[in-house]
Design an enzyme around this catalytic site. Sequence first.
Site, PDB file in Angstrom:
ATOM      1  N   CYS A 289       0.681  -1.204   0.103  1.00 53.53           N
ATOM      2  CA  CYS A 289      -0.031  -0.185   0.098  1.00 53.53           C
ATOM      3  C   CYS A 289       0.819   1.312  -0.117  1.00 53.53           C
ATOM      4  O   CYS A 289       0.603   2.295  -0.543  1.00 53.53           O
ATOM      5  CB  CYS A 289      -0.822   0.111   1.322  1.00 53.53           C
ATOM      6  SG  CYS A 289      -2.090  -1.344   1.393  1.00 53.53           S
TER       7      CYS A 289
ATOM      8  N   ASP B 102      40.205   1.566  19.386  1.00 51.29           N
ATOM      9  CA  ASP B 102      41.216   2.715  19.606  1.00 51.29           C
ATOM     10  C   ASP B 102      41.636   2.558  21.150  1.00 51.29           C
ATOM     11  O   ASP B 102      40.590   2.393  21.799  1.00 51.29           O
ATOM     12  CB  ASP B 102      40.674   4.143  19.098  1.00 51.29           C
ATOM     13  CG  ASP B 102      41.532   5.333  19.558  1.00 51.29           C
ATOM     14  OD1 ASP B 102      42.685   5.296  19.341  1.00 51.29           O
ATOM     15  OD2 ASP B 102      40.940   6.264  20.254  1.00 51.29           O
TER      16      ASP B 102
END
Length: 689
Positions: A15, A390
């Site tokens: 739809c 890191d």
Amino acid sequence: MVKTYRLENLSCTSCAAKFEKNVRELPEIRNVNLNFGASKLTVDGNVSIEALEKAGAFDHIRVYPEKEKVKQVPFYQRRQTIETAFSLLLLIAGIIVSFQAGETHPWSIALFGGSMAIGGYHMFWTGLKNLSTFQFDMKTLMTIAIIGAVIIGEWREGAVVVFLFAVSEALESFSMNKARQSIRSLMDLAPARALIQRDGELAEMDTEDIRIGDILLVKPGQKIAMDGTVLRGQSAVNQAAITGESIPAVKTVGDEVFAGTMNDEGALEVTVTKRVEDTTIAKIIHLVEEAQAEKAPTQKFIDQFAKYYTPAIIAIAFLVALVPGFITGNWELWVYQGLAVLVVGCPCALVVSTPVAIVTAIGNAARQGVLIKGGVHLEETGRINAVAFDKTGTLTKGYPEVTDVLVQGTVSKEELLKLAASVEAMSQHPLARAITKEAAGVYASENFNSITGKGAYADVNEETISVGSLTWAEEKGLHIPEKARKLQKSGKSVTAVFSETTLLGIIAVADAIRTESPSIIQKLKAMGINQTIMLTGDHPATAKAIAAEIGVTDVRAGLMPEDKLSAIKGLQQQYGRVAMVGDGINDAPALAASNIGIAMGGAGTDAALETADIALMADDLEKLPYTIRLSRKTLRIIKENIVFALGLKILALLLIIPGWLTLWIAIFADMGATLLVVLNALRLVKVQK
């Protein structure tokens, strides 16, 4: 002119596609973008809301301006629910009459016909229009099946099918609204009006009218309406809505505050730093909505598969009706079986199986303070084999802290820190600030001097106190304990505190490990991610010492940003899919090259929001295992949904062989599959940190 609208009653992907096509065909429309997950429409062109609602009239789609709050209608008051209830009443009455007078009695036909008309007139109208233009979607298949049932005199079966279809549509709409609830809750966080001081005058105004530089007044217990910095006052602010942190953060002059957060205690005056459309919460909502619009790889495959699936079902239905009918001559049975194939073959459950899971998972993550920028990243996170980190600011806190204090002689730990801080209070060195922060206070000092490469000294309590390197202390003829050497070898910055003739103690300073880092690595290993790698620009000795303490399996030290990029590429060749966790700024190349880039501290950090695929808004590593767990569960649920959707239909289709497939079994298979996949996807709401 580009305008954005909110949509209501958009619960079906087919739809949604038809609505987008209808809008695209309107005059003066240059471009259209429909976001099914967020139930949002963006239009470039001159068009009215009335014209847009007319384009969506086939499914009663309502259109609202983006800024206007969409009115939420309770489930029991919805049009679909009321029509379904009346359809059920007429169906029950028809069944009672048919048992007394027969299914072909005029009253039975009238009641069954009324039940079908009330429960399915929207479906029939849309289906007939689609049939006239050869558009074969779910409603087209259902319309053909119901008309066929009426032609062969199966009024009761047709009415049951229409009622069950109406139930399915109502529940699907309810479930999709539930899945989108997380976005709506985010949109309601920031207040629409606020008390502003401008040019010495107080006024309550809409947030759209607030300008950068205005003073926002926030009383205790009020929500903060705009991003800004605290000008006056101090308070605890609950930032859970933005960062997912459960403990309120203390805010004082100069601290940053975010729109949508709750001021718990004191009154605050806040200098507005961003317009309403640029606030952190506005960016989060925008990015989450865009993420829900981005199709995951599985969804793209399903959408492509559905294009061929529906015509194939129609072909199979005709073959089932015609071939056995020619062979046996029992046309009524096999036409009925063919109609049942049309019903059971509706692709609704299959098409909705992936997007409802993606919408739910991304919304849940946003509430937990994790911003996932698309279904593709959600799926990819569930498949990673290794995680690279890191070091500075990710596995460690990102700033130096005092980690060890070794006292010599009779001086206490507190006194040693106070003496050292009295000297270092005049220094701007980061290590000096760490010592000053750790000390309970300072003494008055005079004659401060610093010696490059060695340290500093000053007169404290009528005695010269020096704070500096171990080498400088040795030059003064002082003996350095072996433990100080070990601290230095472990990668810590070690400072000696001494008078003219006596070593008073040793202070070790380092970028402290986050308390949660070791447990995070253990959780990742428990989840089967055995490869954890630290990428850092630090000295190898420092990096290895920290890695050993945290428990990462591999260390790459002394790396420049371009070296981290090369390291990620090497890890991908070695382990396959690799995620990179960093701060989103100096790690940008590595974050971009990894399969999944995860940025720490997305709240208020534009670089993190823009660079990474996923942002941990609270700078909280604890959210990493949660994110991977959520992604894996989403992948599992998507696979389960596809199996449910296809499995139930295949089982129903097998009933054709003995001729047992009925229309109501067909609709139960279709409705059951749709509800199963939606309810299964909603389990993702319960995934918590």
